[in-house]
Enzyme design. Structure first.
Site, PDB file in Angstrom:
ATOM      1  N   GLU A   1       0.807  -1.078   0.028  1.00 20.83           N
ATOM      2  CA  GLU A   1      -0.055   0.058   0.005  1.00 20.83           C
ATOM      3  C   GLU A   1       0.984   1.233  -0.014  1.00 20.83           C
ATOM      4  O   GLU A   1       1.790   1.201   0.909  1.00 20.83           O
ATOM      5  CB  GLU A   1      -0.952   0.058   1.370  1.00 20.83           C
ATOM      6  CG  GLU A   1      -1.778   1.215   1.298  1.00 20.83           C
ATOM      7  CD  GLU A   1      -2.754   1.520   2.516  1.00 20.83           C
ATOM      8  OE1 GLU A   1      -2.508   0.331   3.177  1.00 20.83           O
ATOM      9  OE2 GLU A   1      -3.364   2.293   2.726  1.00 20.83           O
TER      10      GLU A   1
ATOM     11  N   ARG B   1       5.285 -12.562   9.638  1.00 23.72           N
ATOM     12  CA  ARG B   1       6.039 -11.412   9.293  1.00 23.72           C
ATOM     13  C   ARG B   1       7.452 -11.161  10.227  1.00 23.72           C
ATOM     14  O   ARG B   1       7.529 -11.661  11.277  1.00 23.72           O
ATOM     15  CB  ARG B   1       5.139 -10.012   9.613  1.00 23.72           C
ATOM     16  CG  ARG B   1       4.723  -9.840  11.007  1.00 23.72           C
ATOM     17  CD  ARG B   1       3.994  -8.404  11.136  1.00 23.72           C
ATOM     18  NE  ARG B   1       3.071  -8.050   9.931  1.00 23.72           N
ATOM     19  CZ  ARG B   1       2.801  -6.974   9.330  1.00 23.72           C
ATOM     20  NH1 ARG B   1       3.933  -6.003   9.800  1.00 23.72           N
ATOM     21  NH2 ARG B   1       1.873  -6.870   8.410  1.00 23.72           N
TER      22      ARG B   1
ATOM     23  N   LYS C   1       4.336   0.702   9.716  1.00 26.06           N
ATOM     24  CA  LYS C   1       4.910   1.941   8.756  1.00 26.06           C
ATOM     25  C   LYS C   1       3.900   3.056   9.594  1.00 26.06           C
ATOM     26  O   LYS C   1       4.703   4.162   9.506  1.00 26.06           O
ATOM     27  CB  LYS C   1       3.775   1.870   7.344  1.00 26.06           C
ATOM     28  CG  LYS C   1       5.094   1.104   6.248  1.00 26.06           C
ATOM     29  CD  LYS C   1       4.239   1.231   5.030  1.00 26.06           C
ATOM     30  CE  LYS C   1       3.385   0.200   5.017  1.00 26.06           C
ATOM     31  NZ  LYS C   1       2.769  -0.179   3.505  1.00 26.06           N
TER      32      LYS C   1
HETATM   33  P1  ATP Z   1       2.898  -2.223   8.138  1.00 23.63           P
HETATM   34  O1  ATP Z   1       2.189  -2.881   9.234  1.00 23.63           O
HETATM   35  O2  ATP Z   1       4.332  -2.361   8.303  1.00 23.63           O
HETATM   36  O3  ATP Z   1       2.364  -0.881   7.504  1.00 23.63           O
HETATM   37  P2  ATP Z   1       1.789  -3.400   5.732  1.00 23.63           P
HETATM   38  O4  ATP Z   1       1.445  -4.800   5.695  1.00 23.63           O
HETATM   39  O5  ATP Z   1       0.640  -2.664   6.021  1.00 23.63           O
HETATM   40  O6  ATP Z   1       2.884  -2.962   6.764  1.00 23.63           O
HETATM   41  P3  ATP Z   1       1.765  -3.343   3.138  1.00 23.63           P
HETATM   42  O7  ATP Z   1       2.224  -2.106   2.228  1.00 23.63           O
HETATM   43  O8  ATP Z   1       0.221  -3.568   3.272  1.00 23.63           O
HETATM   44  O9  ATP Z   1       2.184  -2.864   4.407  1.00 23.63           O
HETATM   45  O10 ATP Z   1       2.550  -4.498   2.940  1.00 23.63           O
HETATM   46  C1  ATP Z   1       3.003  -5.150   1.618  1.00 23.63           C
HETATM   47  C2  ATP Z   1       3.330  -6.615   1.801  1.00 23.63           C
HETATM   48  O11 ATP Z   1       4.367  -6.690   2.681  1.00 23.63           O
HETATM   49  C3  ATP Z   1       2.242  -7.348   2.458  1.00 23.63           C
HETATM   50  O12 ATP Z   1       1.948  -8.617   1.539  1.00 23.63           O
HETATM   51  C4  ATP Z   1       2.437  -7.624   3.679  1.00 23.63           C
HETATM   52  O13 ATP Z   1       2.178  -8.880   4.134  1.00 23.63           O
HETATM   53  C5  ATP Z   1       4.061  -7.581   3.549  1.00 23.63           C
HETATM   54  N1  ATP Z   1       4.637  -7.105   4.781  1.00 23.63           N
HETATM   55  C6  ATP Z   1       4.540  -6.191   5.521  1.00 23.63           C
HETATM   56  N2  ATP Z   1       5.239  -5.901   6.891  1.00 23.63           N
HETATM   57  C7  ATP Z   1       5.938  -7.188   6.780  1.00 23.63           C
HETATM   58  C8  ATP Z   1       7.003  -7.974   7.650  1.00 23.63           C
HETATM   59  N3  ATP Z   1       7.272  -7.156   8.759  1.00 23.63           N
HETATM   60  N4  ATP Z   1       7.392  -9.076   7.321  1.00 23.63           N
HETATM   61  C9  ATP Z   1       6.860  -9.670   6.222  1.00 23.63           C
HETATM   62  N5  ATP Z   1       6.146  -9.178   5.431  1.00 23.63           N
HETATM   63  C10 ATP Z   1       5.694  -8.013   5.503  1.00 23.63           C
HETATM   64 MG    MG Z   2      -1.282  -2.333   5.275  1.00 26.22          MG
END
Ligand code: ATP
Ligand code: MG
Length: 560
Positions: free
Chosen positions: A35, A263, A273
């Site tokens: 995102e 994760r 984020k």
């Molecule tokens: P955050 O919680 O840091 O905002 P998010 O999951 O909301 O992360 P996205 O931009 O939606 O961020 O993530 C893109 C991809 O990266 C998704 O498939 C998510 O599962 C993966 N991802 C995000 N954070 C991690 C992590 N700490 N370890 C592994 N994969 C991750």
């Molecule tokens: Mg997200």
């Protein structure tokens, strides 16, 4: 390192799918769906390496898809930064760059399809009421009073939502599934909500209704022909909804398989984020690419190589259970990589003058040979100028050395790296008793730093010739947080490390570094690995400490 066996259960699933579903699974197609609401971090790197890595392994493709369904939090600037970071990690999406916003029309049509099937309805409960009606893990939910609306009414209302006839928050489109399902995600989840007066970075003001993640994700995956939709563990409970949507729509040839993995969490840092954004907007760090940030751009600026990050992602493996990885392992992977590629140079961070009394005064500068990397002879050698007056580190001299002090002290002899043996004969102090200058004699027979008689010295010091030294700024970075788990208790910001950046402005570096290119990496002998930064306010070369030399991963006996 080699003894660490990375596991990857997803590879096992794909292998199984290929064998069992031979007829249907003829290709592997994955996607990385960020995102664009912030910069990527090392956790994303794990997901990127996994998705692009598996695609490459099976000669498939991996899509980069921006999951841009919330204009209130997303920006075009983030899109560009994310592309830059994925490329820097060494991955290529080729033709496969997608945006969920490109599917807004199709997603809308699918929603109309669900309404026609009696599987979705427009609900006028307020967000609070929706929450109350949802029930809890132990209590079933209650049907919305709007659930009984006719298909025609729902179609009309949904069209009205699209045309902007309703206020934000006044109604939503919901799936009609089961308010008593033990899985809360199945209790008539929201598919569309109204967002007004916030233009979308790609579709502008075309839309005032936006699909939810749970709704848009399976459809986007299916539209792109994704075979394995790999996401993090918190989506495990969403999988029944993912499958429900695809089954109800039955518009697609393929039904991607959602697979969840744990994760990445790292000690001494935070990963979400939202929290990283808080550090940026609160000025706790100097931006998303501050070298203390776990963002890809921060790590890059710190001096990390993409090879080290990829190696780390490989070594940690892919598991189904959440855990916290020791940041020492990331640093270990970095050291292993930099040890091979970084040229060794000499830099004195806290200089102390050392005068060699018996060294000839002369106009000619003596040039000494110095190997660039003992790990890699192909990196060659360079000349470094020596002189009668040099800088050594302040803490490499001690007037009254404690037991076990293996550096310079009155009467003692040490080796100057690549140069000569010197023996301390005198100390000059200021009125407060502080050591200002150390006087030595040198042994001309020890050129190169070796004596023919094989006599032992106290230690080996690095140095820089005063006449040729270049002043530099050196930024000593360490962990951003003082606690291994900053989120343990209270506000994570209360656990920030006040000493995460210590700036040294009187460092002296050897002249070969005068024109060191931005982002180039060096090992400062005995100090660690450093990377050239470019944002000096003092008009001096700037070096970021990437990582110290001491490997606490190896020390902890965790790797053999
Ligand atoms: P955050 O919680 O840091 O905002 P998010 O999951 O909301 O992360 P996205 O931009 O939606 O961020 O993530 C893109 C991809 O990266 C998704 O498939 C998510 O599962 C993966 N991802 C995000 N954070 C991690 C992590 N700490 N370890 C592994 N994969 C991750
Ligand atoms: Mg997200």
């Amino acid at each position: 390192m080699e003894t660490l066996k990375p596991s990857n259960f997803i590879r096992d699933i794909i292998n199984h799918d290929i064998k069992v579903e031979e007829s249907s699974l003829s290709r592997v197609e994955t996607r990385f769906p960020p995102e664009p609401n912030g910069h990527l971090h090392i956790g994303h790197a794990k997901s990127i390496c996994l998705n692009f890595g598996l695609a490459a392994e099976y000669n498939g493709v991996c899509h980069l898809r921006f999951d841009d369904t919330n204009p209130t939090k997303e920006e075009a600037e983030y899109v560009e930064a994310i592309k830059r970071d994925v490329k820097w990690l060494g991955f290529d999406w080729g033709q496969h760059l997608y945006y969920t916003s490109d599917y807004f029309d199709k997603l809308y049509k699918c929603a109309v399809e669900l309404i026609k099937k009696g599987k979705a309805f427009v609900c006028h409960l307020s967000p609070d009421e929706i929450r109350q009606y949802r029930g809890t893990l132990t209590h079933p939910g209650q049907n919305s009073p709007y659930r009984e609306r006719s298909v025609e009414e729902n179609l009309e209302l949904f069209e009205g939502m699209r045309r902007g006839e309703f206020d934000e928050g006044s109604c939503v489109l919901r799936a009609m599934i089961d308010m008593s399902s033990p899985n809360l995600n199945m209790r008539d989840p929201v598919l569309y909500r109204i967002i007004k007066n916030t233009p979308h970075h790609r579709t502008g003001a075309n839309w005032c209704i936006y699909p939810s993640y749970d709704y848009s994700h399976p459809i986007s995956d299916a539209l792109e022909g994704i075979t394995h939709s790999i996401c993090t563990l918190e989506f495990e409970d969403h999988r029944p909804l993912y499958d429900w949507i695809l089954n109800e729509l039955s518009l697609f040839d393929s039904h991607p398989k959602q697979i969840e993995f744990a994760r990445l969490n790292l000690t001494y840092t935070v990963m979400s984020k939202r929290k990283l954004l808080e550090l940026v907007t609160g000025n706790f760090v100097a931006g998303w690419d501050d070298p203390r940030m776990p963002t890809i751009s921060g790590l890059r600026r710190r001096g990390y190589t993409h090879e080290a990050i990829r190696k780390f992602c490989e070594v940690i493996g892919v598991a189904k259970a959440n855990s916290i990885v020791d940041i020492a392992l990331l640093e270990h992977c970095l050291r292993e990589d930099l040890n091979q590629r970084a040229a060794r140079v000499m830099a004195v961070l806290n200089p102390l003058r050392l005068v060699i009394d018996n060294y000839p005064e002369g106009l000619l500068t003596e040039e000494l040979d110095a190997e660039n990397n003992p790990e890699d002879s192909s990196m060659g050698s360079r000349k470094i100028p020596f002189g009668k007056v040099i800088y050594i580190e302040q803490d490499d001299f001690c007037e009254q050395p404690p037991k076990g002090y293996f550096r310079l002290a009155p009467g003692c002899e040490v080796r100057l790296k690549h140069a000569y043996y010197v023996r301390c004969v005198d100390v000059i102090k200021d009125n407060d008793g502080r050591v200002m200058e150390v006087h030595c004699t040198y042994d001309p027979e020890t050129k190169g730093g070796w004596s023919k008689d094989g006599r032992k010295v106290m230690g080996t010091l690095h140095w820089v010739s005063v006449e040729h030294a270049i002043p530099a700024e050196v930024r000593m970075y360490s962990h951003l947080f003082i606690k291994p788990n900053p989120e343990d208790e209270g506000d994570f910001k209360s656990n920030l490390n006040p000493d995460s950046l210590i700036t040294l402005t009187s460092a002296m570096i050897e002249p070969s570094l005068a024109n060191a290119a931005a982002n180039s990496r060096y090992q400062f002998l005995r100090h660690g690995y450093f990377c050239v930064d470019t944002d000096s306010a003092l008009n001096m070369p700037v070096f970021n400490r990437t990582v110290s030399l001491k490997d606490s991963w190896l020390k902890g006996g965790k790797a053999k």
